[in-house]
Design a protein around this motif. Structure first.
Motif, short mmCIF file in Angstrom:
data_model
loop_
_atom_site.label_atom_id
_atom_site.label_comp_id
_atom_site.label_asym_id
_atom_site.label_seq_id
_atom_site.Cartn_x
_atom_site.Cartn_y
_atom_site.Cartn_z
N TYR A 138 1.77 6.82 8.08
CA TYR A 138 2.09 4.79 8.82
C TYR A 138 0.96 4.13 8.65
O TYR A 138 0.16 3.84 7.52
N SER A 139 2.46 3.53 7.19
CA SER A 139 1.36 2.33 6.08
C SER A 139 1.92 1.04 6.84
O SER A 139 2.94 0.49 5.88
N VAL A 140 2.25 1.03 8.03
CA VAL A 140 3.13 -0.15 8.45
C VAL A 140 2.00 -1.44 8.87
O VAL A 140 0.23 -1.56 8.90
N GLU A 141 2.39 -2.69 9.33
CA GLU A 141 1.28 -4.25 10.01
C GLU A 141 0.45 -3.06 10.55
O GLU A 141 0.94 -2.56 11.87
N ALA A 142 -0.85 -3.53 11.43
CA ALA A 142 -1.75 -2.82 12.32
C ALA A 142 -1.41 -2.84 13.38
O ALA A 142 -1.30 -2.72 14.49
N GLU A 143 -0.57 -5.04 13.10
CA GLU A 143 -0.62 -5.35 15.17
C GLU A 143 0.49 -3.78 15.47
O GLU A 143 1.37 -4.35 16.47
N MET A 197 1.14 -0.92 -0.01
CA MET A 197 0.35 0.35 -0.34
C MET A 197 1.00 0.92 -0.35
O MET A 197 0.77 2.27 -0.76
N GLY A 198 1.77 0.78 0.95
CA GLY A 198 2.98 2.28 0.99
C GLY A 198 2.97 2.84 -1.12
O GLY A 198 3.63 3.99 -0.90
N ARG A 199 3.76 1.61 -0.96
CA ARG A 199 4.22 1.98 -2.41
C ARG A 199 3.41 2.56 -3.59
O ARG A 199 3.35 3.33 -4.48
N VAL A 204 10.29 8.85 1.56
CA VAL A 204 9.62 7.59 2.38
C VAL A 204 10.30 6.76 2.66
O VAL A 204 11.48 7.34 2.57
N CYS A 205 10.27 5.69 3.75
CA CYS A 205 11.84 4.91 4.35
C CYS A 205 10.22 3.92 4.78
O CYS A 205 9.25 3.15 4.56
N ASP A 206 11.45 2.38 4.54
CA ASP A 206 10.75 1.18 5.32
C ASP A 206 11.83 0.52 6.30
O ASP A 206 12.60 1.99 6.91
N GLU A 264 8.18 5.16 18.01
CA GLU A 264 9.63 5.06 18.01
C GLU A 264 9.62 6.33 17.45
O GLU A 264 10.55 7.43 17.86
N TYR A 265 9.02 6.80 16.06
CA TYR A 265 8.73 8.10 15.51
C TYR A 265 8.15 9.36 15.52
O TYR A 265 8.32 9.91 15.44
N GLY A 266 6.97 8.94 16.12
CA GLY A 266 6.23 10.30 16.45
C GLY A 266 6.26 11.50 17.31
O GLY A 266 6.36 12.64 16.60
N1 NDP Z 1 -2.94 -4.68 1.52
C1 NDP Z 1 -4.34 -4.56 1.27
O1 NDP Z 1 -5.17 -4.75 0.79
C2 NDP Z 1 -4.52 -3.04 1.83
C3 NDP Z 1 -3.63 -3.43 3.67
N2 NDP Z 1 -4.49 -1.82 4.26
C4 NDP Z 1 -3.04 -1.90 5.63
O2 NDP Z 1 -2.54 -1.13 4.56
C5 NDP Z 1 -1.45 -1.00 6.05
C6 NDP Z 1 0.06 -1.61 4.76
O3 NDP Z 1 -0.59 -2.86 4.51
P1 NDP Z 1 0.64 -4.12 3.11
O4 NDP Z 1 1.24 -2.19 2.40
O5 NDP Z 1 -0.98 -3.99 2.58
O6 NDP Z 1 1.49 -4.30 4.14
P2 NDP Z 1 2.95 -4.60 3.53
O7 NDP Z 1 2.86 -5.83 4.30
O8 NDP Z 1 3.42 -4.87 2.15
O9 NDP Z 1 3.89 -3.47 4.27
C7 NDP Z 1 3.40 -3.23 5.46
C8 NDP Z 1 5.60 -2.39 5.36
O10 NDP Z 1 5.54 -1.76 6.75
C9 NDP Z 1 7.34 -2.24 6.76
N3 NDP Z 1 7.41 -1.49 8.06
C10 NDP Z 1 7.44 -2.85 9.64
N4 NDP Z 1 7.93 -1.79 10.79
C11 NDP Z 1 8.50 -0.42 9.72
C12 NDP Z 1 9.42 0.23 10.60
N5 NDP Z 1 9.73 0.61 11.57
N6 NDP Z 1 9.44 2.24 9.92
C13 NDP Z 1 9.14 1.33 8.62
N7 NDP Z 1 8.43 0.87 8.02
C14 NDP Z 1 8.12 -0.71 8.41
C15 NDP Z 1 6.62 -3.53 6.56
O11 NDP Z 1 8.21 -4.34 7.12
P3 NDP Z 1 8.22 -5.74 6.95
O12 NDP Z 1 7.32 -6.55 5.72
O13 NDP Z 1 9.58 -6.46 7.90
O14 NDP Z 1 7.80 -6.12 8.77
C16 NDP Z 1 6.68 -3.56 5.67
O15 NDP Z 1 7.24 -3.64 3.88
C17 NDP Z 1 -1.19 -2.73 6.53
O16 NDP Z 1 -1.57 -2.27 8.22
C18 NDP Z 1 -2.56 -2.94 6.39
O17 NDP Z 1 -4.14 -3.68 7.43
C19 NDP Z 1 -5.20 -1.34 3.85
C20 NDP Z 1 -5.87 -1.63 3.23
C21 NDP Z 1 -5.66 -2.60 2.11
#
Ligand code: NDP
Ligand code: ENO
Length: 426
Positions: free
Chosen positions: A68-73, A13-15, A30-32, A81-83
């Motif tokens: 923030y486009s990271v895992e919900a968990e 989604m971030g991409r 951007v960053c990951d 950390e970044y806020g």
């Molecule tokens: N996929 C979908 O269909 C949809 C998803 N969403 C929501 O959007 C969010 C992103 O989903 P999606 O893009 O699919 O998931 P991805 O797993 O593809 O992307 C999440 C990215 O965040 C990275 N990340 C985790 N921790 C950090 C950190 N501390 N700093 C920087 N980057 C970090 C992850 O790395 P790593 O993998 O190493 O943990 C991963 O690359 C989720 O919350 C999801 O629920 C919303 C709409 C649709």
């Protein structure tokens, strides 16, 4: 000058967001995870407007709206950390599918001079955002800041809906979490019975194609997307539990041969959900439209099914007093297909009668339905216990089972969704 956008988490989604915003002329930081910096930098080297940085501190301190486009968990720990590095006066939002934990993390960890406007695109990264629902939540912000965010997001050409975080979570518990449990359970049941449904004679026809393609589409994705939006959503547990109870009770009526009671319950639920006043959205997705989207190689003859999974969702909506049409504002493509086939069944009296006859007289679906019932209850328990590890384990086991056909299924699912979107008013 155009606002700059920050994206923390460059997954799927971030991409997608980064590409769209940069194409619209925004400068995007951007960053990951820090370990992915070099790789990401190389990948985006020739992309103007995309500035890859090593971590979220560096993104936060220079961006006007940070997503923030990271895992919900992980939302709490990543925002913690970044806020605090957020630029003074900037706006912060997120893309996670469940807003309660995301907003709680923002309130807990962001400095008080930072505003909060968050969003949720109600579709996966492979779907064209144009015309799809996009929720915008103005949580702690001036109207000017909310307008800035809406202006940035307008390049997606999505259909904007303004909600509170609580409204968003209540509606998406149904459109997403319960919908997914129905399909997750179908996949679990097929795997438990060691069958690929498109290879056997019982699952032939358009409605079956929709069930199969959506199930495999879900299992082709990352487990955390589904786990996060179900486990973390405060409204989802109760709704999912009701779905599992509806499945169990209807299945018991079928097993016991209680035709009258079953028929009465199905019709009562149908009348409540699809009342004459309920505003149909012209979704109606029947066998004719869906027939061609089959993963099966040869022609096979259609066989009646009791459609327990569909009967149970209507029963669940009825018991919870949910009017699914009122949830269309937060509908994903999968939810629209699900409601479309459900409506098709309930508005076709001949088909509904056939379903009731099959439920009582035809025992060929009994073992599939038994596994489906176990599965719905097990997914419900897994969500209720809030166990991410158990969810992941269950999900990935079934994902491995279907792995050889996931690529084909995603291709077929994309075609199916495209055709359906062209054929239905959304
Ligand atoms: N996929 C979908 O269909 C949809 C998803 N969403 C929501 O959007 C969010 C992103 O989903 P999606 O893009 O699919 O998931 P991805 O797993 O593809 O992307 C999440 C990215 O965040 C990275 N990340 C985790 N921790 C950090 C950190 N501390 N700093 C920087 N980057 C970090 C992850 O790395 P790593 O993998 O190493 O943990 C991963 O690359 C989720 O919350 C999801 O629920 C919303 C709409 C649709
Ligand atoms: O359409 C669905 O339900 C999907 O499976 C894709 C999806 C997943 C998570 C979201 O927050 C939004 C869309």
């Amino acid at each position: 000058m155009k606002a700059s956008v920050g994206i923390i988490g460059m997954g799927l989604m971030g991409r997608m967001y980064a590409k769209r915003f940069s194409a619209a002329g925004y400068s995007v930081n951007v960053c990951d995870r820090p370990a992915r910096y070099e790789e990401l930098n190389t990948e985006f080297a020739d992309k103007h407007n995309v500035n890859v940085l090593p971590n979220g501190h560096l993104v936060s301190r220079i961006s006007d709206w940070i997503i923030y486009s990271v895992e919900a968990e992980m939302i709490d720990s990543v925002v913690a950390e970044y806020g605090p590095s957020t630029k003074v006066g900037a706006i912060v939002g997120g893309q996670t599918s469940c807003k309660a934990p995301e907003l709680a993390a923002f309130e807990k960890h962001l400095p008080s001079d930072v505003e909060i406007v968050t969003c949720h695109s109600l579709h996966g990264p492979g779907v064209d955002p144009k015309g799809q629902p996009l929720v915008i939540i103005k949580h702690r912000a001036s109207q000017k800041s909310a307008d800035t965010v809406e202006q940035i997001l307008s390049c997606l050409e999505s259909k904007v809906i303004h909600l509170t975080g609580e409204e968003h979570d209540r509606i998406t518990a149904d459109t997403q979490a319960v919908t997914h449990v129905a399909f997750l359970s179908m996949g679990t049941a097929w795997a438990a019975n060691n069958q690929f449904p498109w290879e056997i004679d019982r699952y032939v026809g358009g409605i079956e194609n929709a069930k199969i393609n959506i199930t495999l589409r879900i299992y082709s994705n990352k487990w955390h997307v589904y786990a996060g939006l179900a486990i973390l959503n405060p409204a989802a547990k109760r709704q999912i539990r009701q779905y599992a109870e509806s499945v169990t009770e209807l299945y018991k009526l079928m097993l016991g041969g209680h035709r009258e009671e079953l028929a009465q319950r199905i019709r009562q639920a149908g009348a409540a959900v699809f009342s004459k006043d309920a505003k149909s959205q012209d979704l109606l997705l029947g066998d004719d439209l869906l027939d061609k989207f089959s993963l099966s190689k040869g022609p096979k003859e259609k066989r009646p099914n009791n459609h327990l999974s569909i009967l149970a969702i209507v029963d669940c909506w009825w018991k919870l007093g949910i009017v699914p049409y009122s949830h269309m504002i937060c509908s994903t493509p999968l939810f629209r297909i699900w409601l479309g086939v459900t409506e098709y069944l309930y508005r076709n009296e001949a088909l509904l009668s056939e379903v009731i006859d099959t439920a009582i007289n035809d025992h060929s679906f009994r073992s599939d339905d038994l596994e489906f019932t176990f599965a719905a209850r097990a997914w419900s328990d897994c969500v209720s216990f809030g166990s991410f590890d158990a969810y992941r384990d269950r999900f990935e086991n079934i994902q491995r089972y279907f792995a050889p056909r996931l690529e084909d299924a995603v291709r077929m699912g994309n075609e199916m969704i495209k055709t359906i979107m062209e054929n239905t008013k959304t």
